[in-house]
Every structure is written in structure tokens, then in C-alpha cells.
Design a protein around this motif. Structure first.
Motif: not given
Length: 137
Positions: A17-18, A22-28, A38-43, A127-128
Motif C-alpha cells: 500500500d504505497d 490503511l496505515k493512515n486510517l489506523l493511525s488516525a 477501514v472495512a470499506n478500504a479493505l475492498i 465486514l459486510a
């Protein structure tokens, strides 16, 4: 025979993930919307799993809670897998592939994203949107 791991040639390489989305979402700072975001980003983001060797063959790493819940470990970058130092190899997984793993293994309670931190645990309900990508056999 020496064990080898696949890693990008640079810390951000072409493999992960250049943009560190995801890391930015988790760090916020966490809000009530964080899990859904985050669930939507996994898509849409590149995803990785840790693959280890067992007596039964290769397998995807899982986390287990004190309550006995089983969670698939999902990573935003292959270096996240390597940094844990558990001897697992990073392997790319498409969002639909992750959805299929969860669909075919109903005993899995959800995922933990970047278990080395910052991390988040997502339930099947959260995760729906991802699970909607699963194919029916």
C-alpha cells in the motif's frame, strides 16, 4: 535449504500500500466511523496475509482472542508481516479472496488488520461490504 521471504526492493516498493491508506486510517484518532471506513478500504487496497508452514502444509496466520474467537490476520504491506519476526512469509490476497476465506470458514469471527500496530479488529458484521465480494461455489 534456506527459507526465503518475498519482500519489495524498497520500503514502500510496488508490492504494498504505497500511499499507506490503511496505515493512515489506523493511525488516525478513532471515531465511531473508523471500523466502517477501514472495512470499506479493505475492498480497494492491496492486502497481504502471513503464510506459515504447518504439518498440514501452508496456512494463513490467525489470531485468537482470550474468548476463543479466531481472526484472520490482514496486513497493509508485506513489511508488516516481516516486521513481526515470526518467520511467516507475506502473500498477497485479493479482497474477493479474503471474502471467500471468511465465507468458507464460518468459524472465523472476522479479521485483525495490522496486528503489529496500530491495529483494528473487525467483526463479520463490520465486514459486510467485503463479504459481499465472496463468490458462491
Amino acid at each position: 535449504m534456506a527459507k526465503r521471504s518475498a519482500a519489495p526492493s524498497t520500503p514502500t516498493g510496488q508490492a504494498g500500500d504505497d500511499a499507506f491508506a490503511l496505515k493512515n486510517l489506523l493511525s488516525a484518532p478513532r471515531t465511531p466511523e473508523t471500523a466502517g471506513t477501514v472495512a470499506n478500504a479493505l475492498i480497494t487496497e492491496k492486502l497481504w496475509v502471513a503464510v506459515g508452514r504447518t504439518d498440514a502444509g501452508p496456512g494463513i496466520a490467525e489470531a485468537r482472542t482470550a474468548e476463543g474467537d479466531r481472526l484472520v490476520e490482514v496486513y497493509s504491506h508485506p513489511l508488516e508481516v516481516i516486521a513481526l519476526g515470526r518467520g511467516n512469509d507475506p502473500a498477497p490476497i485479493a479482497p474477493a479472496g479474503l471474502a471467500n476465506v471468511l465465507r468458507t470458514n464460518p468459524e472465523l469471527s472476522g479479521v485483525v488488520v495490522n496486528p503489529g500496530g496500530p491495529w483494528i479488529r473487525l467483526s463479520r458484521e463490520e465486514l459486510a461490504p467485503l463479504l459481499a465480494l465472496a463468490t458462491q461455489d
